[in-house]
Design an enzyme around this catalytic site. Sequence first.
Site, PDB file in Angstrom:
ATOM      1  N   GLY A   1       0.749  -1.257   0.005  1.00  0.00           N
ATOM      2  CA  GLY A   1      -0.061  -0.013  -0.029  1.00  0.00           C
ATOM      3  C   GLY A   1       0.859   1.284  -0.236  1.00  0.00           C
ATOM      4  N   SER A   2       1.778   1.520  -0.403  1.00  0.00           N
ATOM      5  CA  SER A   2       2.880   2.432  -0.536  1.00  0.00           C
ATOM      6  C   SER A   2       2.098   3.599  -1.513  1.00  0.00           C
ATOM      7  CB  SER A   2       4.414   2.084  -0.799  1.00  0.00           C
ATOM      8  OG  SER A   2       4.461   1.944  -2.248  1.00  0.00           O
ATOM      9  N   ASN A   3       1.686   3.167  -2.717  1.00  0.00           N
ATOM     10  CA  ASN A   3       0.877   4.019  -3.592  1.00  0.00           C
ATOM     11  C   ASN A   3      -0.386   4.561  -2.808  1.00  0.00           C
ATOM     12  OD1 ASN A   3       2.017   4.470  -6.359  1.00  0.00           O
ATOM     13  ND2 ASN A   3       2.370   2.102  -6.089  1.00  0.00           N
TER      14      ASN A   3
ATOM     15  N   ASN B   1      -4.872   2.066 -13.340  1.00  0.00           N
ATOM     16  CA  ASN B   1      -3.900   1.095 -12.773  1.00  0.00           C
ATOM     17  C   ASN B   1      -2.238   1.573 -13.010  1.00  0.00           C
ATOM     18  OD1 ASN B   1      -2.940  -1.509 -11.720  1.00  0.00           O
ATOM     19  ND2 ASN B   1      -2.343  -1.918 -13.806  1.00  0.00           N
TER      20      ASN B   1
ATOM     21  N   HIS C   1       1.725   0.295 -13.250  1.00  0.00           N
ATOM     22  CA  HIS C   1       2.532  -0.696 -13.529  1.00  0.00           C
ATOM     23  C   HIS C   1       3.893  -0.210 -13.495  1.00  0.00           C
ATOM     24  CE1 HIS C   1       3.600  -4.576 -15.065  1.00  0.00           C
ATOM     25  NE2 HIS C   1       4.267  -3.915 -15.957  1.00  0.00           N
TER      26      HIS C   1
HETATM   27  C1  GRF Z   1       3.548  -1.318  -7.523  1.00  0.00           C
HETATM   28  O1  GRF Z   1       5.127  -1.597  -7.869  1.00  0.00           O
HETATM   29  C2  GRF Z   1       2.875  -1.017  -8.747  1.00  0.00           C
HETATM   30  O2  GRF Z   1       3.229  -0.355  -9.652  1.00  0.00           O
HETATM   31  C3  GRF Z   1       2.468  -2.424  -8.973  1.00  0.00           C
HETATM   32  O3  GRF Z   1       2.134  -3.035  -7.608  1.00  0.00           O
HETATM   33  C4  GRF Z   1       3.120  -2.226  -6.545  1.00  0.00           C
HETATM   34  C5  GRF Z   1       2.267  -2.017  -5.628  1.00  0.00           C
HETATM   35  O4  GRF Z   1       3.136  -1.587  -4.505  1.00  0.00           O
HETATM   36  N1  GRF Z   1       1.102  -2.514  -9.703  1.00  0.00           N
HETATM   37  P1  GRF Z   1       2.143  -0.810  -3.182  1.00  0.00           P
HETATM   38  O5  GRF Z   1       1.393  -1.780  -2.703  1.00  0.00           O
HETATM   39  O6  GRF Z   1       1.621   0.524  -3.883  1.00  0.00           O
HETATM   40  O7  GRF Z   1       3.378  -0.427  -2.490  1.00  0.00           O
END
Ligand code: GRF
Length: 219
Positions: A14-16, A109, A111
């Site tokens: 969940g860093s994003n 999404n 990626h």
């Molecule tokens: C990220 O590298 C994103 O690009 C991919 O999954 C990962 C998720 O990371 N789709 P986080 O859970 O947001 O840290």
Amino acid sequence: MAKLRVGVLASGRGSNLQSLLEQSLGGKIDAQVVLVASNKADAGALEKAREAGIPTRVIDHRGFASREDFDTAMVAALREAGVELVVLAGFMRLLSKVFLEAFPQRIMNIHPSLLPAFPGLNVQRQALEYGARFSGCTVHFVDGGLDTGPIIIQAVVPILEDDSEQSLAARILAEEHRIYPRAVQLFAEGRLRVEGRRVRIAPKADPPETALVNPALPG
Ligand code: GRF
């Protein structure tokens, strides 16, 4: 102006999600995360959401007979929360037609590669093994394919001589945290229009004049 209601789906750390929460709670983007949902009860993303006081839902895909049934439940949860934009942030499930048709052009999404290069899994390893000199990340609208939808925004990073999968992933992740909130903001401003494979970004509109001043102000 009402803020865009965003639902985030995540299966992992969940860093994003965290970067989106920081930007939205800090008033930097015109969006609010109204629901964080996961197919995994132990996803770190759920913990981050709870810490920020955001409602969460766990919908375990293993409890459903088909992908469509799982998606129907997910769509119901998102609708119940009044979600206008669905943001996939490390959500490890492919979406069926049921989901795509419920939120047409309203699912994004992220990626960790420069699509269309290296879709799928183990992406940093793929880029290193191929010998690419640059990699990066892509935010795209979701269509029926695997990492194939129209591209909204990308960031490029170099691949360095001594990179490992981990060091490359970290360099890319730092950019992910910058471009995903930006994509959400462009959507919130109503500036994204999909034309076939291309996403057109309209120029930023001037804020509407709300006051009539008489005598006119100088300038
Ligand atoms: C990220 O590298 C994103 O690009 C991919 O999954 C990962 C998720 O990371 N789709 P986080 O859970 O947001 O840290």
